[in-house]
Design a protein around this motif. Sequence first.
Motif, PDB file in Angstrom:
ATOM      1  N   ASN A  40      44.247  36.957  38.983  1.00  0.00           N
ATOM      2  CA  ASN A  40      43.769  36.422  40.264  1.00  0.00           C
ATOM      3  C   ASN A  40      42.634  35.407  40.089  1.00  0.00           C
ATOM      4  N   HIS A  99      38.251  34.111  45.417  1.00  0.00           N
ATOM      5  CA  HIS A  99      38.854  33.186  44.461  1.00  0.00           C
ATOM      6  C   HIS A  99      38.016  31.922  44.280  1.00  0.00           C
ATOM      7  N   THR A 180      47.401  44.695  37.376  1.00  0.00           N
ATOM      8  CA  THR A 180      46.952  43.878  38.509  1.00  0.00           C
ATOM      9  C   THR A 180      46.989  44.667  39.813  1.00  0.00           C
ATOM     10  N   GLY A 243      51.499  32.448  41.073  1.00  0.00           N
ATOM     11  CA  GLY A 243      51.704  33.689  40.338  1.00  0.00           C
ATOM     12  C   GLY A 243      53.146  33.962  39.966  1.00  0.00           C
TER      13      GLY A 243
END
Length: 294
Positions: A40, A99, A180, A243
Amino acid sequence: MDIFGIPIQALMGQLLIGLINGSFYAILSLGLAIIFGLLNIINFAHGALYMTGAFCAWIGLTWLGLNYWVALIAVPVVVGALGMLIERTMLKHLYQLDHLYGLLLTFGLALIIEGLFRYRFGISGESYPVPELLSGGFNLGFMFLPKYRAWVVAVSLVVCFGSWFIIERTKLGSYLRAGTENPQLLQAFGINVPLMITLTYGFGVALAALAGVLAAPVFQVNPVMGSNLIIVVFAVVVIGGMGSIMGSIVTGLGLGLIEGLTRVFYPEASAVVIFVIMGIVLLLRPAGLFGRER
């Protein structure tokens, strides 16, 4: 022989250029997708690390006498280790934050790395010779195929689909994906999650360095080669789905071919066609072509 009024030699030549560019898009976007999907982190330093890989290959050849084949193995290991150091000393403190913090940190790292290389080597660029084994090419009748270009495409396909297989079809990949989702539970089963995260970031960075070594004989090695490419690569990742491993590979190769065709039929749009496609995809499917809505 013409196709839509375009000589077949010119058309196939541009498709080959598009496939070469697509190969670099695929490897770089794969590394970005792995880092974002499993950690992430929006790794804006990816382009600078790609450039570092190219310069390490050139430095190894010019200063140390290390040939291309040694660089192909040694440079991803060295730059990957640098990535692991960055993850352990800086990025590990940002995993629980927004982020934006990771983006700002990696953007700052990209500026520092690029600035150091600009200060030492300038911006004129350095040439890297094609290895003797891959010099020359094949005459296919309708076009001349350089051996090194074919090698780049082959290595890109093997690395990309090999990485996809490891992440999606092996026990190690299942550990990475589980880490994750629920790292505490995974650690309770005896898995060293921090080490796994560090190795994952190092692997993503090593992919960027590998792309840099492959690019050194194709493009001129210079400090801005990463910044010129990273925006396009981010667009590829967004189109494929943030991703998404398979999305990055397929989209990277496909957009490279589309870019090559655009240079043939409408050259004025070749620099923006990927961003036009990105805008259309985001309007119709915000998660990307292969992404999942969250």
